[in-house]
Every structure is written in structure tokens, then in C-alpha cells.
Motif scaffolding. Structure first.
Motif, PDB file in Angstrom:
ATOM      1  N   TYR A   1       0.822  -1.208   0.000  1.00  0.00           N
ATOM      2  CA  TYR A   1       0.000   0.000   0.000  1.00  0.00           C
ATOM      3  C   TYR A   1       0.857   1.259   0.000  1.00  0.00           C
ATOM      4  CZ  TYR A   1      -2.832   3.815   1.836  1.00  0.00           C
ATOM      5  OH  TYR A   1      -3.420   5.038   2.033  1.00  0.00           O
ATOM      6  N   LEU A   2       1.882   1.279   0.820  1.00  0.00           N
ATOM      7  CA  LEU A   2       2.722   2.476   0.935  1.00  0.00           C
ATOM      8  C   LEU A   2       3.597   2.679  -0.292  1.00  0.00           C
ATOM      9  CD1 LEU A   2       3.848   2.069   4.654  1.00  0.00           C
ATOM     10  CD2 LEU A   2       2.110   3.625   3.773  1.00  0.00           C
TER      11      LEU A   2
ATOM     12  N   ARG B   1       3.939   1.829  -4.220  1.00  0.00           N
ATOM     13  CA  ARG B   1       3.259   1.287  -5.403  1.00  0.00           C
ATOM     14  C   ARG B   1       4.249   0.917  -6.511  1.00  0.00           C
ATOM     15  NH1 ARG B   1      -2.029   3.317  -4.805  1.00  0.00           N
ATOM     16  NH2 ARG B   1      -2.434   3.261  -2.548  1.00  0.00           N
TER      17      ARG B   1
ATOM     18  N   GLU C   1       9.458   3.146  -4.750  1.00  0.00           N
ATOM     19  CA  GLU C   1       8.748   3.502  -3.520  1.00  0.00           C
ATOM     20  C   GLU C   1       8.833   2.382  -2.494  1.00  0.00           C
ATOM     21  OE1 GLU C   1       5.337   6.513  -5.384  1.00  0.00           O
ATOM     22  OE2 GLU C   1       4.799   4.494  -4.710  1.00  0.00           O
TER      23      GLU C   1
ATOM     24  N   LEU D   1       5.073  10.449  -1.801  1.00  0.00           N
ATOM     25  CA  LEU D   1       3.805   9.734  -1.910  1.00  0.00           C
ATOM     26  C   LEU D   1       3.629   8.651  -0.840  1.00  0.00           C
ATOM     27  CD1 LEU D   1       3.402   9.442  -5.790  1.00  0.00           C
ATOM     28  CD2 LEU D   1       2.102  10.881  -4.200  1.00  0.00           C
ATOM     29  N   PRO D   2       4.675   7.859  -0.504  1.00  0.00           N
ATOM     30  CA  PRO D   2       4.489   6.888   0.587  1.00  0.00           C
ATOM     31  C   PRO D   2       4.061   7.545   1.892  1.00  0.00           C
ATOM     32  CG  PRO D   2       6.458   6.341  -0.659  1.00  0.00           C
ATOM     33  CD  PRO D   2       5.980   7.669  -1.180  1.00  0.00           C
TER      34      PRO D   2
ATOM     35  N   GLU E   1       2.369  10.400   2.152  1.00  0.00           N
ATOM     36  CA  GLU E   1       0.998  10.874   1.991  1.00  0.00           C
ATOM     37  C   GLU E   1       0.003   9.730   2.153  1.00  0.00           C
ATOM     38  OE1 GLU E   1       0.010  13.868   1.855  1.00  0.00           O
ATOM     39  OE2 GLU E   1       1.991  14.800   1.720  1.00  0.00           O
ATOM     40  N   ARG E   2       0.346   8.547   1.677  1.00  0.00           N
ATOM     41  CA  ARG E   2      -0.560   7.399   1.822  1.00  0.00           C
ATOM     42  C   ARG E   2      -0.670   6.985   3.285  1.00  0.00           C
ATOM     43  NH1 ARG E   2       2.799   5.287  -2.836  1.00  0.00           N
ATOM     44  NH2 ARG E   2       1.712   6.044  -4.687  1.00  0.00           N
TER      45      ARG E   2
ATOM     46  N   LEU F   1      -2.762   9.538   5.114  1.00  0.00           N
ATOM     47  CA  LEU F   1      -4.183   9.435   4.782  1.00  0.00           C
ATOM     48  C   LEU F   1      -4.902   8.476   5.718  1.00  0.00           C
ATOM     49  CD1 LEU F   1      -6.460  10.194   2.779  1.00  0.00           C
ATOM     50  CD2 LEU F   1      -5.760   8.217   1.416  1.00  0.00           C
TER      51      LEU F   1
END
Length: 264
Positions: free
Chosen positions: A32-33, A35, A39, A175-176, A178-179, A182
Motif C-alpha cells: 500500500y505504501l 506502489r 517507492e 507519496l508513501p 501521503e498514503r 491518509l
């Protein structure tokens, strides 16, 4: 001496769950973290400097149990062997994936190693829940089964994953991060959660698990003889500050967020 031995056992077990729970939980959520291949490597880099030092706490816990409470260790090993087998298997598979990822050719090799990290992490988390279910329901020497064992195992794994998310918000970028952010969520009057807030909460909950389970074990009644405790407990009291100091040094040295792959 019996009381000091119990305190040391609780200290090491709690330390393992709080510290190793971070890298186990992050490993569980790697797909998930992260993709992309890059990453995922960032995600693994976030806990790479810590996982070996964290596992020392489990070894210390086992050492105290074997040396100071041999009768309890024997009964647990006999009654919980079926549960310990997947726990150890998941541990080995996970570590093999971490060590092997950068030692083979191609993207497929790295994908296989990433899968080993994820599957091993989930296996370890679920196995811990299964193992802890027995003392939590009052039968520490018998393998737990049924709906209760399933619920405890799933709840424990979810707690590991939440702890990993809190750790990810402290270590990752881009992005990791931000995920992870979230799922951690935003609370408070400012609509934001401090990165340490979620991590501290899940650390307290994870740390309570071995304490609750350990309270069901007859440790004081089945401690080793006085001569053995008089030898082991002082030695452990001497070694423990060095273990804590090494852990503090590691976390301080690698306290900055991960911006590029390294370590493994």
C-alpha cells in the motif's frame, strides 16, 4: 530476585513489541505504501537500520524466559509449538526477503523479496496474536482455537499495522508518506495530527499486550532456583543499560526522514 527477573522479562517483551512492531507493521503495509519498485525500496529503507536491533529484544526476552523461568518456557514450548512454528517461519522468511532484495538480478527478484517481507510480516503479526490469545483467555499452555483466537489474532495484526503506519509518518517522505498520513487521519482543532501522536498511542497499546498476557503466567511460582537467579539477574542488570543505549543511539542516528534508498 524473582521480582527483578519478572520485571526484566516484562521490560524486554514490551520493548520488543513496541520497537519491532514498527518494522513489522510497516512491512505488512509495503504494497500500500509503495506502489512502484522505487517507492517500495524507500519503505524498506525506512526501517532497515532498526530491524536487527529490534530483534535483539526478542532474543533477550527468550533468554530471560529460558534462564529464569525454565519450567514456564518448557510448558509454553510444548503447548504452543504449533503456534511458534509459523511465527519463526514468518520471521525467517521476512528477514531473508530483506537481506536478499539487493543481492539478486532484476525487478522480478525484488518483487519476490518484497512479497517475502510482506507475507513474513503478516505471518509474524497474526502468529503473535494467536500466541497471545491463549494466556489472554486464561489457558497459556494450550493452543487457542475457535472464534476467540481468530479475533485476537486479527485485532493484534491490525494493531501492528496501525503502529507501522505511525512509524511510516515519522520516517517517509513523498507519496508513501501521503498514503500513510491518509490512513492515520487528521484530528484536533488544526485538523492535523502530530506524527508522534499516532505512534505513541499504538506503542502504548502494543506494549500492554505482553504485560496482559504475562500476568496470566505463574512466573513467581516457577522461577529458577535462587543460585541461578543470583547469577543471571545481576548479569542482565549490567547488560540492559548497554542494550538501551544502543537502541537510543540507533534511533537518534537515523531519526531523519528517508529521502532516498540506502542501507539494504
Amino acid at each position: 530476585m524473582e521480582t527483578l527477573a519478572i520485571v526484566l522479562l516484562a521490560f524486554f517483551a514490551t520493548g520488543y513489541f513496541v520497537l519491532a512492531g514498527a518494522d513489522i507493521g510497516t512491512g505488512m503495509l509495503t504494497p500500500y505504501l509503495g506502489r512502484t519498485d522505487h517507492e517500495r525500496r524507500l519503505v524498506l529503507t525506512s526501517f532497515a537500520p532498526f530491524f536487527l536491533g529490534n530483534e535483539v529484544w526478542l532474543i533477550a526476552t527468550a533468554g530471560v524466559l529460558v534462564g529464569c523461568f525454565p519450567d514456564v518456557e518448557r510448558e509454553l514450548l510444548t503447548g504452543q509449538f504449533v503456534v511458534l512454528l509459523p511465527l519463526l517461519t514468518g520471521w525467517i522468511v521476512r528477514d531473508l526477503g530483506l537481506w536478499s532484495r539487493g543481492r539478486g538480478p532484476g525487478r522480478r527478484w525484488r518483487a519476490v523479496c518484497d512479497g517475502a517481507v510482506v507475507c513474513g510480516s503478516w505471518t509474524v503479526a497474526l502468529s503473535w496474536g494467536w500466541l497471545l490469545a491463549a494466556p489472554l483467555i486464561g489457558a497459556p499452555y494450550e493452543r487457542a482455537g475457535g472464534v476467540t483466537a481468530l479475533l485476537v489474532a486479527v485485532a493484534t495484526a491490525a494493531l501492528f499495522a496501525a503502529h507501522g503506519l505511525g512509524f511510516a509518518t515519522l520516517r517517509l517522505t513523498g507519496l508513501p508518506y501521503e498514503r500513510a498520513r491518509l490512513l492515520v487521519g487528521r484530528t484536533g482543532r488544526t485538523g492535523r495530527t502530530a506524527p508522534w501522536q499516532s505512534f505513541a498511542l499504538t506503542a502504548a497499546l502494543l506494549g500492554a499486550l505482553p504485560l496482559l498476557a504475562g500476568s496470566a503466567l505463574p512466573l513467581a511460582e516457577h522461577a529458577a532456583d535462587g543460585a541461578t537467579l543470583a547469577l543471571l539477574v545481576p548479569a542482565l542488570l549490567v547488560v540492559t543499560p548497554f542494550l538501551v543505549a544502543a537502541q537510543v543511539w540507533t534511533w537518534r542516528t537515523f531519526r531523519h526522514r528517508v529521502t532516498r534508498p540506502s542501507y539494504l
